[in-house]
Design an enzyme around this catalytic site. Structure first.
Site, PDB file in Angstrom:
ATOM      1  N   SER A 145      37.457  52.795  39.574  1.00  0.00           N
ATOM      2  CA  SER A 145      37.169  51.647  40.439  1.00  0.00           C
ATOM      3  C   SER A 145      36.453  50.600  39.603  1.00  0.00           C
ATOM      4  O   SER A 145      35.869  50.929  38.555  1.00  0.00           O
ATOM      5  CB  SER A 145      36.256  52.080  41.595  1.00  0.00           C
ATOM      6  OG  SER A 145      35.727  50.979  42.296  1.00  0.00           O
TER       7      SER A 145
ATOM      8  N   TYR B 106      29.139  56.576  45.716  1.00  0.00           N
ATOM      9  CA  TYR B 106      30.447  56.136  45.214  1.00  0.00           C
ATOM     10  C   TYR B 106      30.327  55.562  43.807  1.00  0.00           C
ATOM     11  O   TYR B 106      31.110  55.907  42.910  1.00  0.00           O
ATOM     12  CB  TYR B 106      31.025  55.093  46.169  1.00  0.00           C
ATOM     13  CG  TYR B 106      32.450  54.691  45.885  1.00  0.00           C
ATOM     14  CD1 TYR B 106      33.503  55.431  46.418  1.00  0.00           C
ATOM     15  CD2 TYR B 106      32.748  53.580  45.115  1.00  0.00           C
ATOM     16  CE1 TYR B 106      34.824  55.061  46.174  1.00  0.00           C
ATOM     17  CE2 TYR B 106      34.055  53.203  44.858  1.00  0.00           C
ATOM     18  CZ  TYR B 106      35.091  53.943  45.388  1.00  0.00           C
ATOM     19  OH  TYR B 106      36.399  53.574  45.145  1.00  0.00           O
TER      20      TYR B 106
END
Length: 258
Positions: free
Chosen positions: A140, A153
């Site tokens: 990401s 995350y």
């Protein structure tokens, strides 16, 4: 020649798009994830038609190492080996660190980080036997930069880059490449689900979250498409990318350029 591909977290979103492009390339694909039985059966049938060979589904819970090991073993039994592994499974939770539920932290680390260790650990002997393999970790932009309220995350995705580099070094002499793709915001079900939570955490409307939080980070002011990420994964699995290893490739509309 058809290759054997495992894509985790692939019954929707980016993972399903990746499964589609490999099937279109004529590869056998094992998808993984939860969903309605009839819908998953239809996906498998469609992948079989696309590839003109074989496809399968395995419902491994990516928080359970023994089920992850069985995903790789079952795929190898059916297809004959695993040539390409795409680690895509992921979940999200939005909250301040002091309010972040411990079970949510544990689940995110397990699915977004530890599951990739377990799949990689399981496929290495299979790939070493053939002296060829491709491991692609879907990271990401949050593997490179942070955002508030996403501690687990961000931590997991930063960890994925470390795992990618270490595995690449260990496997460099075996014909196996290991890389990470770092997408910006893709309007997947995962992102759509976090919009209300982000709105609550920031005291904004959902439309304001889209324009002033999500797309504000991307200079192109446009969401990345799942198909864009899939095309990059297909390239990394190709022979043309045989010297690309131990690195990350950003596809984020310029988010991390600054």
């Amino acid at each position: 020649m058809a290759r054997n591909v495992v894509v985790t977290g692939s019954t929707s979103g980016i993972g399903l798009a990746i499964a589609n492009v490999f099937a279109e390339a004529g590869d056998r694909v094992a998808i993984n994830g939860f969903g309605e039985t009839q819908e998953i059966e239809a996906q498998v049938h469609r992948l079989q038609q696309l590839s003109k060979t074989d496809a399968m589904h395995h419902a491994a819970d990516m928080t359970k190492p023994e089920e992850i090991a069985d995903l790789i073993a079952a795929t190898s039994r059916r297809f004959g080996s695993v040539d390409i592994l795409v680690n895509n499974a992921g979940v999200q939770h939005i909250d301040k660190i002091e309010d972040f539920p411990i079970d949510a932290w544990d689940k995110i680390i397990a699915i977004n980080l530890s599951s990739s260790f377990h799949t990689i650990r399981a496929v290495i002997p299979l790939m070493k036997t053939k002296k060829w393999g491709r491991i692609i970790n879907i990271a990401s932009a949050h593997a490179l930069v942070a955002s508030p309220f996403k501690s687990a995350y961000v931590a997991a995705k930063h960890g994925i880059l470390g795992l990618t580099k270490t595995a690449a070094l260990e496997l460099a002499e075996f014909g196996i490449t290991v890389n990470a793709i770092c997408p910006g915001y893709v309007l997947t079900p995962l992102v759509e689900r976090q919009i209300p939570d982000t709105a609550r955490a920031r005291g904004m409307t959902e439309e304001e979250v889209k324009t002033e939080v999500l797309l504000k980070a991307q200079p192109t002011k446009d969401f990345v498409k799942a198909e864009d990420v899939a095309a990059l994964a297909l390239y990394l699995a190709s022979d043309a990318a045989r010297q690309v290893t131990g690195t990350h490739l950003s596809i984020d509309g310029g988010w991390t350029a600054a």
